[in-house]
Scaffold this active site. Structure first.
Site, PDB file in Angstrom:
ATOM      1  N   THR A  38       0.839  -1.232   0.026  1.00  0.00           N
ATOM      2  CA  THR A  38      -0.040   0.144   0.151  1.00  0.00           C
ATOM      3  C   THR A  38       0.738   1.336  -0.124  1.00  0.00           C
ATOM      4  OG1 THR A  38      -1.614  -1.323   1.062  1.00  0.00           O
ATOM      5  CG2 THR A  38      -1.880   1.134   1.171  1.00  0.00           C
TER       6      THR A  38
ATOM      7  N   TYR B 215      -8.554   0.082  -3.747  1.00  0.00           N
ATOM      8  CA  TYR B 215      -6.967   0.550  -4.383  1.00  0.00           C
ATOM      9  C   TYR B 215      -6.330  -0.558  -4.755  1.00  0.00           C
ATOM     10  CZ  TYR B 215      -4.813  -0.954  -0.220  1.00  0.00           C
ATOM     11  OH  TYR B 215      -4.242  -1.653   0.781  1.00  0.00           O
TER      12      TYR B 215
ATOM     13  N   SER C  20       1.268  -7.735  -0.693  1.00  0.00           N
ATOM     14  CA  SER C  20       2.112  -8.566   0.264  1.00  0.00           C
ATOM     15  C   SER C  20       1.590  -9.702   0.656  1.00  0.00           C
ATOM     16  CB  SER C  20       2.826  -7.854   1.430  1.00  0.00           C
ATOM     17  OG  SER C  20       1.885  -7.799   2.361  1.00  0.00           O
TER      18      SER C  20
ATOM     19  N   THR D  40       1.987  -4.321   4.543  1.00  0.00           N
ATOM     20  CA  THR D  40       1.773  -4.556   5.729  1.00  0.00           C
ATOM     21  C   THR D  40       1.223  -5.780   5.976  1.00  0.00           C
ATOM     22  OG1 THR D  40      -0.483  -3.364   5.847  1.00  0.00           O
ATOM     23  CG2 THR D  40       1.591  -1.895   6.297  1.00  0.00           C
ATOM     24  N   ASP D  41       0.549  -6.409   5.085  1.00  0.00           N
ATOM     25  CA  ASP D  41      -0.205  -7.630   5.453  1.00  0.00           C
ATOM     26  C   ASP D  41       0.990  -8.831   6.016  1.00  0.00           C
ATOM     27  OD1 ASP D  41      -2.503  -6.648   4.972  1.00  0.00           O
ATOM     28  OD2 ASP D  41      -2.898  -7.335   2.893  1.00  0.00           O
TER      29      ASP D  41
ATOM     30  N   LYS E  55       1.102  -7.156  13.112  1.00  0.00           N
ATOM     31  CA  LYS E  55       0.049  -6.388  12.613  1.00  0.00           C
ATOM     32  C   LYS E  55      -1.285  -6.806  13.369  1.00  0.00           C
ATOM     33  CE  LYS E  55      -2.576  -4.888   8.338  1.00  0.00           C
ATOM     34  NZ  LYS E  55      -2.739  -4.838   7.042  1.00  0.00           N
TER      35      LYS E  55
HETATM   36  N1  ASP Z   1      -2.502  -5.537   1.147  1.00  0.00           N
HETATM   37  C1  ASP Z   1      -1.444  -4.495   1.246  1.00  0.00           C
HETATM   38  C2  ASP Z   1      -0.256  -5.214   1.270  1.00  0.00           C
HETATM   39  O1  ASP Z   1      -0.090  -5.885   2.220  1.00  0.00           O
HETATM   40  C3  ASP Z   1      -1.730  -4.039   2.412  1.00  0.00           C
HETATM   41  C4  ASP Z   1      -0.656  -2.728   2.847  1.00  0.00           C
HETATM   42  O2  ASP Z   1       0.450  -2.714   2.450  1.00  0.00           O
HETATM   43  O3  ASP Z   1      -1.051  -2.180   4.040  1.00  0.00           O
HETATM   44  O4  ASP Z   1       0.359  -5.189   0.144  1.00  0.00           O
END
Ligand code: ASP
Length: 325
Positions: free
Chosen positions: A13, A26, A59, A92-93, A165
């Site tokens: 993200t 998004y 991710s 973040t995932d 997380k």
């Molecule tokens: N789905 C995204 C990822 O992990 C979420 C994020 O980056 O906050 O790539």
């Protein structure tokens, strides 16, 4: 002396685009590293940044394909006398898994900081610029070396081993356990809560580009033992139990796992709860089980994969590794 940092981008993200400042949907991993560095160039950061695109993915798709490119790229940057530190941008995932894998397989010589964002780059309240500016502050700080891989989210610094997380939305989505965080950072200030603990240490594990298969069994009310048969394939070398409470499971599941342990499949008990230790219990000896201590199931899986890859499979030796730093 100008600080020089290497930025390795993997997507997420932090490089995401919604096409609307207020929309919910998004696409992660849309902005390339060159465009990203141009954008942060306007922040007046006190470091020279050079970037490299390792991947540009959500991710959720993170795994050995990207890790096998990321790890050598970091090693190359660490070996470059001109490079003072490394920043990895990441979704973040699964950020906590990549950060912990790096923590266990990189030397503690120069700062390595993993950073993400919860909101895409064109959203109102985009947190990625501040998180990135904070990451630059951390990676530029000589005292960041010797603390293993670090994660910067919001105005806090976390050790990769602790960070997780804990929320699906909102900028405050990360927390550490057992250490909540190890310091505070803003784009212009930085405060550590203690001294580095790994200064000069070599990597704890050699890099392995073919990690052994380890499954995670999620325990729930009415879980039946035959689920294990569906989860485990011929290549499976270990099972991490995301147990209820302190790593508990229904009795038939315990029996099935104890039988797997006698066949040489490593079994680690972790907890599906958000926080807390899973300590060794007297029955673990007879069952051949290992207690995950403070590691959540997804991190216990990474440590177990590296241990198995290094040739370790004896439950007592595995337990010592889980008890260690
Ligand atoms: N789905 C995204 C990822 O992990 C979420 C994020 O980056 O906050 O790539």
């Amino acid at each position: 002396m100008t600080i020089q940092l290497t930025v390795l981008a993997t997507g997420g993200t932090i490089a995401g685009i919604a096409g609307s400042a207020i929309g919910h949907d998004y696409r992660a991993g849309e902005i390339g590293i060159e465009d990203y560095l141009e954008q942060v160039g306007g922040l007046g950061l006190e470091a020279e940044l050079s970037g490299r695109q390792i991947a540009n993915i959500d991710s959720a798709d993170m795994g050995p394909g990207v890790w096998n490119a990321l790890h050598p790229a970091i090693m190359e940057a660490l070996a470059d006398p001109a490079c003072n530190g490394v920043i990895v941008t990441h979704g973040t995932d699964t950020l906590e898994e990549t950060a912990f894998l790096l923590d266990l397989t990189l030397p503690a010589t120069k700062p390595v900081v993993v950073v993400g964002a919860m909101r895409p780059a064109d959203a109102v309240g985009y947190d990625g610029l501040r998180n990135f500016a904070n990451a630059v502050r951390v990676a530029s700080n000589p005292d960041a070396a010797g603390r293993g891989t670090l994660v910067v989210m919001g105005d806090r610094m976390f050790a990769a081993r602790d960070v997780r997380k804990v929320r699906t939305r909102g900028a405050e989505a990360f927390r550490g356990f057992p250490r909540e965080s190890i310091g505070l950072v803003t784009p212009s200030s930085l405060e550590w809560f203690g001294a580095p603990w790994q200064r000069g240490d070599g990597a704890r594990f050699a890099w392995c580009d073919d990690l052994p298969e380890v499954a995670i069994l999620y325990v729930h009310a009415a879980l039946e033992a035959d689920m294990l048969g569906r989860l485990i394939g011929p290549q499976t070398r270990g099972v991490v139990v995301a147990g209820v409470g302190e790593g508990n499971m229904p009795e038939p599941v315990r029996q099935a796992l104890a039988a797997l342990s006698t066949r040489g499949i490593a079994v680690v008990r972790a907890s599906r709860t958000e926080e807390g230790l899973v300590d060794r219990e007297p029955e673990d000896e007879a069952n051949g089980f290992v207690a995950a201590r403070a590691l959540n199931p997804q991190k216990a899986r990474i440590l177990l994969q590296l241990l198995l890859a290094s040739g370790e499979s004896d439950p007592a030796a595995l337990q010592r590794a889980f008890d260690g730093r």
